[in-house]
Each structure stands twice: as structure tokens, then as C-alpha cells.
Design an enzyme around this catalytic site. Structure first.
Site, PDB file in Angstrom:
ATOM      1  N   ASP B  14     -29.830  18.862  -9.680  1.00  0.00           N
ATOM      2  CA  ASP B  14     -29.322  17.552  -9.300  1.00  0.00           C
ATOM      3  C   ASP B  14     -29.893  16.466 -10.210  1.00  0.00           C
ATOM      4  O   ASP B  14     -31.088  16.383 -10.399  1.00  0.00           O
ATOM      5  CB  ASP B  14     -29.738  17.308  -7.839  1.00  0.00           C
ATOM      6  CG  ASP B  14     -29.007  16.130  -7.214  1.00  0.00           C
ATOM      7  OD1 ASP B  14     -28.470  15.306  -7.971  1.00  0.00           O
ATOM      8  OD2 ASP B  14     -29.002  16.046  -5.980  1.00  0.00           O
ATOM      9  N   HIS B  16     -29.269  13.019  -9.909  1.00  0.00           N
ATOM     10  CA  HIS B  16     -29.197  11.653  -9.364  1.00  0.00           C
ATOM     11  C   HIS B  16     -30.552  10.962  -9.445  1.00  0.00           C
ATOM     12  O   HIS B  16     -31.488  11.336  -8.747  1.00  0.00           O
ATOM     13  CB  HIS B  16     -28.692  11.690  -7.922  1.00  0.00           C
ATOM     14  CG  HIS B  16     -27.254  12.089  -7.831  1.00  0.00           C
ATOM     15  ND1 HIS B  16     -26.866  13.408  -7.719  1.00  0.00           N
ATOM     16  CD2 HIS B  16     -26.123  11.354  -7.856  1.00  0.00           C
ATOM     17  CE1 HIS B  16     -25.536  13.458  -7.659  1.00  0.00           C
ATOM     18  NE2 HIS B  16     -25.059  12.219  -7.749  1.00  0.00           N
TER      19      HIS B  16
END
Lengths: 456, 136
Positions: B14, B16
Site C-alpha cells: 500500500d 497511501h
């Protein structure tokens, strides 16, 4: 004028330099076999020969890598964090890592360390304010050991007093933490302490004491001198962009690189921050003593390579066995030369792979990116081959044995992409590195004129 | 102020980064010594960092929907590697699609996380609960 002498494990080399127009010019170059029982005999012989052509007061600088240098045992907690930082400190000091231990030591480890008789035990672990338990445990075990060598503590700063109390009966030195926080490895102080220890303890025996009397100072470890030389070359911007040295000997292959960090938003870095200058040592890759261990490191690949080149596998294995016990062996026919060429290519390619890192591409919501681990060698524009074999080899070892593009796991290997290959044809690097202690700028300016480029 | 060390990061593949930076600032301002590992952090990286820094809690974020797979087995791995007492918080967009909030919390608690947060949580609550868990 100055005299620079390097005592290697096989050869003792020396040069007489004059300083002219900002460069060091070789006036005389001498070589003799290293006298392993008393290193000062070979040293005196070279010194005598060089002094014949010198005039006036000539300073003498000496480096030595005989007997493999300073033996260091490194102890850390997590292999990729404090133990890796301890390794960086030990190798940049020019040491030879006998063994590395992570997490908690046990009594078997202690016995193993005692038996390996290191010159220094480097005890690290924990960031400042971080882990305590592993370090206290390891210090306790070391305190109960028979070790009488120097123990250097370079771990969690909060525990310096505790460690001092636990190791009160040992020869304890304390340096700054090699990993004060996870983002900033700081091996410099531990490295400097290791070097000072080398100077003061290693000179006992093997005739080194009389060299100190002759030159006025202790010989520095050759890899430490070369490490500093790479630093000077980098500072003086001798080469355009990143560069590396591959020093392949009979027993080890050393890889030094000066690499600037590449940071873009498209790269996500993993692991501890890479230092600008780095040395790695492959103790199992070499042309003679380590010929067999090199093969054992990846037998399948090496055998496949030998077959694809039409070499007889049994003869090749026999050759490796033979040269591993004959450290000064020189190939006698075309086939043996091909065996050596294959082994050399295998060692240089593997040393590069291990020195460098890897990356893999990932796809994110904002396009593709790379996850990068270890050292990125892609921007290396200059590779210099040194050490007996590569200095003499009128060829680029990578041309015949390229570094593989990907790992077994499918990750891209970050090896040099477009580079120029040079050889140190007069085998001057250790001598210039040594001279750089007095004339850093001049020694840096003198390398390029003494290299030969290998062109297509 | 509680000066204890905590490890922060976004797990798995991920990327983000924004929420991660907000959490770093938030917990640092609250007095914690925050070891922020950024994005794409593996379970072992969290554990390695917690061992070296002596951290008492690991705060795991996940936003891209694969949180369940990435977070599985983390508690067991911590125990296996000697962090049997570590406090584990997890938060973010933890599963794909519409799943009942209570079900998500239950699922991650079963996996061994001490606190489980969905995107609508007030950070002040996270902070108070972290202080309670660390007794500071």
C-alpha cells in the site's frame, strides 16, 4: 619525494614517487615476495632498493594486508539493522569480519568467538533510547568469556554505563552508536576506534614493530587506506558520476563504490540508508585460496557456464582444486587461462551482485513505482579493476561474464548499466592510496593517468 | 506527556502516504517518539524496527483494501520474534467492499489486534486508547 610500500599477503610492493605539477610521478617501482614469518625482511628489501634512487629525507608510508588484517567479530540485534551497521563500520575500517551474530548470544556462540580469536569484538544493538535486554544479555555473556581482546561497544547510548560496569574486567572501548536512529547509520566513530586499535595492537609480532621503528608510524590496513582513497577521489570529483573499484585477490574480492543517492517519488527505499562510500568483502570469492569456496557458492551456475563455454567440467574442477592450494600459481596453457577467466568473471559478477541491491516494480494508484532494497549501482560510470589478476588482465571481465539481470526471485539487480572499464595496469592503487595520507589531492589527480581503458 | 516509542507504517504493498504523515505529526505532537516507516512496510520491517528501538506499540495502517491479507498472522509473528507484549493497533480501509463495521472490528480483534479503527474514527479517541494501553 616519498616512498610508499604495501605488504600484501603474497607480494610486497613499493614505489618511489616525486611530487610534480600537482601529481605523484612514479620514479621507481619494486616488487618482492612477502616474507610471511617476518614481514620486515621483504619490507626492508623494497625500501633498500627504492632508497637507491631517492635523495634527501624521504618519508616512508606503509600499509599492510598480510595475514588478512584485523579480525573483527560483529554482534548486533536485527541482521538488517544494527548488525548491518556494525558490518559497515568493521569493513570501512579495513577489518576482516570473522563472524557476525544477531539477537541473543548463547554459550556455543561464545565458545566459537573464543576459538576464532578476534582482535576486536564489536558489540552493538539498539537505537539510542531503544532496546536494552539483548545488549545487557550479550554483554553479560561476553563478561564471563575468556576473551582478552578489545571489546568495542557501539550500541544504544543509554546503556554505556551499564555496559562499562558489566565489562569492567575486559579491555573495553566505547564509541558512538552505529545506528543512533533507524534513518541514520553512523559508523564513523566506531570505524575510527577500530583503526586506532589496529595501529596499537596488530603491530606486535611478525616484524611489524621494526617497521614502526623505521617509518615512525604503524602500517595502516590496506583496505582502510583504499577506502579513504575512494573518499578523496570522490571529493576531488576525479570521475564523472559514480565509480567503483573491484580488488580481486587470491582469497577475497573487495568491492568499493562511491554512489550518490538517487531519490525520486517513484522510488520507495527499504532498509538502512546507504552510505556514500561503501566497501564489501567477499571472503568466499577469490582466484586461488578461495577458488573452491567460490565454486561452492553457486555450483550449478558455474558448471552451466563452464559447459556453455565448451570447457571440460572434470578438468575445470581439478584445476580449481589445484590452484586453491597453490596460491602463486600462474596458468601454463590456453585451457588453464580459460579456466581462470571463467573463475574471474564469476567472482567479479557475484561480488557486484552482492554489493548492489535489487528493485521490483509495483503498480500504484498514481502509476508505477519501484521498491528498492540495498545499494543502487546503476549510475556507476567508471569501474576500475585492480588486484593481481585484474591489473594484469587486458580485458573487461564483465564482457565475458555479465552480471545477471534479475535474481532468482525475479527482482531486478541494480548493477552498473553503462560504464567504462579501466584496469590498474601498474597495480598502483594500494601505493597511491597509501601516499594519499600525505598528498590526498596529488594522489587523487594521479590515478587517471595510470589507468588503461579497455575498449570494445 | 508520554514519551514512549511507537512504530508507525502502512502495511503491505500500500502506497497511501498522506494519512501516514498526518498520523506521524499527530502522535509526535502528542509526545510520542514516533518511528515512522512510511509506506509499503512488511510485517518483519515493523517487528525489526520495534525490536531495535524498544517500541511498545505498533500502529498499522492499510487503505487499499488488502488489509486483511496483509495483517493476517502479524500477532503470531510478533510473538514468535519475541514481541509477545507489544500493543497492536490497526486502522484504515481494512477490507474491500461494504462490510459491517462491527464485523470488521471483530475480525481484526480475532487476529490479535488490541484496537481496530475504521475511517470515521476521531483521532483523539485513538490517542486516548493508546495512552490507556501503554499506561501512560
Amino acid at each position: 619525494m616519498l616512498i610508499s610500500i604495501d605488504i600484501g599477503s603474497t607480494w610486497t610492493k613499493g614505489a618511489l614517487f616525486t611530487v610534480r605539477e600537482g601529481k605523484l610521478v612514479v620514479e621507481n617501482r619494486e616488487t618482492t615476495a612477502t616474507t610471511t614469518d617476518d614481514l620486515s625482511i621483504g619490507f626492508r628489501e623494497i625500501l633498500g632498493r627504492l632508497r637507491l634512487t631517492a635523495y634527501g629525507e624521504t618519508p616512508v608510508l606503509c600499509s599492510s594486508s598480510a595475514h588478512g588484517g584485523l579480525k573483527i567479530t560483529a554482534i548486533g540485534i536485527v541482521p538488517d539493522l544494527t548488525l548491518e551497521s556494525a558490518r559497515l563500520a568493521a569493513l570501512s575500517a579495513g577489518g576482516k569480519l570473522t563472524k557476525a551474530y544477531s539477537y541473543r548470544l548463547n554459550s556455543t556462540d561464545i565458545r566459537e568467538i573464543e576459538a576464532s580469536q578476534p582482535d576486536i569484538v564489536l558489540l552493538t544493538g539498539g537505537t539510542d533510547g531503544g532496546n536494552r535486554s539483548y545488549i545487557l544479555h550479550n554483554a553479560e555473556l561476553l563478561s564471563k568469556s575468556n576473551l582478552d581482546c578489545t571489546i568495542l561497544y557501539g550500541g544504544n547510548r543509554d546503556l554505556q554505563d551499564d555496559v562499562r560496569n558489566i565489562l569492567i574486567r575486559k579491555k573495553l572501548l566505547i564509541a558512538a552508536n552505529v545506528l543512533p536512529d533507524l534513518n541514520n547509520p553512523s559508523p564513523q566513530e566506531a570505524r575510527d576506534v577500530i583503526r586506532e586499535t589496529f595501529m596499537s595492537t596488530i603491530i606486535q609480532g611478525k616484524g611489524l614493530q621494526s617497521i614502526v621503528e623505521l617509518t615512525g608510524s604503524a602500517p595502516v590496513p590496506t583496505p582502510a587506506a583504499v577506502f579513504d582513497y575512494v573518499t578523496h577521489l570522490d571529493r576531488e570529483k576525479t570521475f564523472e558520476g559514480d565509480f567503483s573499484f573491484i580488488d580481486m585477490g587470491g582469497a577475497t574480492t573487495d568491492y568499493y563504490s562511491a554512489v550518490s543517492p538517487v531519490s525520486t517519488d517513484k522510488v520507495i527505499r527499504k532498509g538502512i540508508k546507504e552510505p556514500r562510500i561503501k566497501r564489501s568483502v567477499e571472503g568466499d570469492l577469490g582466484m586461488r585460496v578461495s577458488a573452491l569456496s567460490a565454486m561452492e557458492s553457486d555450483r550449478m551456475t558455474l558448471e552451466a557456464e563452464a559447459e556453455s563455454r565448451g570447457l571440460n567440467l572434470d578438468d575445470f574442477l581439478d584445476y580449481l582444486k589445484k590452484v586453491s592450494t597453490m596460491t602463486e600459481y600462474i596458468p601454463v596453457d590456453a585451457e588453464e587461462k580459460r579456466f581462470d577467466a571463467l573463475l574471474a568473471g564469476f567472482c567479479t559478477a557475484n561480488a557486484t551482485t552482492r554489493h548492489g541491491g535489487t528493485r521490483r516494480e509495483i503498480y500504484t494508484t498514481s502509476g508505477s513505482a519501484f521498491v528498492e532494497t540495498g545499494r543502487n549501482l546503476k549510475n556507476i560510470k567508471t569501474i576500475i579493476g585492480t588486484g593481481g589478476y585484474l591489473a594484469a588482465l587486458d580485458d573487461d571481465p564483465f564482457r565475458h561474464y555479465p552480471v545477471p539481470a534479475v535474481t532468482i526471485e525475479g527482482e531486478e539487480i541494480l548493477s552498473p548499466a553503462e560504464y567504462r572499464y579501466f584496469r590498474d595496469h601498474r597495480y598502483l592503487i594500494p601505493l597511491l592510496a597509501n601516499a594519499a595520507r600525505l598528498y590526498p589531492k596529488e594522489a587523487a589527480a594521479s590515478l587517471k593517468p595510470n589507468l588503461t581503458e579497455i575498449k570494445d | 506527556m508520554c514519551k514512549k516509542t511507537i512504530v508507525l507504517g502502512v502495511i503491505g504493498s500500500d502506497c497511501h502516504a498522506v494519512g501516514n504523515k498526518i498520523l506521524d505529526k499527530f502522535y509526535s505532537d502528542a509526545g510520542f517518539n514516533v518511528i515512522n516507516l512510511g509506506v509499503m512496510v512488511s510485517q518483519d520491517e515493523f517487528i525489526d524496527s520495534a525490536i531495535e528501538t524498544g517500541a511498545e506499540a505498533i500502529l498499522v495502517s492499510s487503505l487499499y483494501g488488502h488489509g486483511e491479507i496483509d495483517c493476517m498472522g502479524f500477532r503470531e509473528r510478533c510473538t514468535e520474534r519475541g514481541l509477545e507484549d507489544i500493543v497492536l493497533h490497526v486502522g484504515g480501509n481494512l477490507v474491500v467492499g461494504k462490510m459491517d463495521k462491527a464485523r470488521i472490528v471483530e475480525k481484526f480483534k480475532e487476529m490479535g489486534y488490541d484496537r481496530v479503527y475504521t475511517p470515521d474514527v476521531d483521532l483523539q479517541i485513538c490517542l486516548e486508547e493508546l495512552r490507556a494501553d501503554l499506561k501512560c
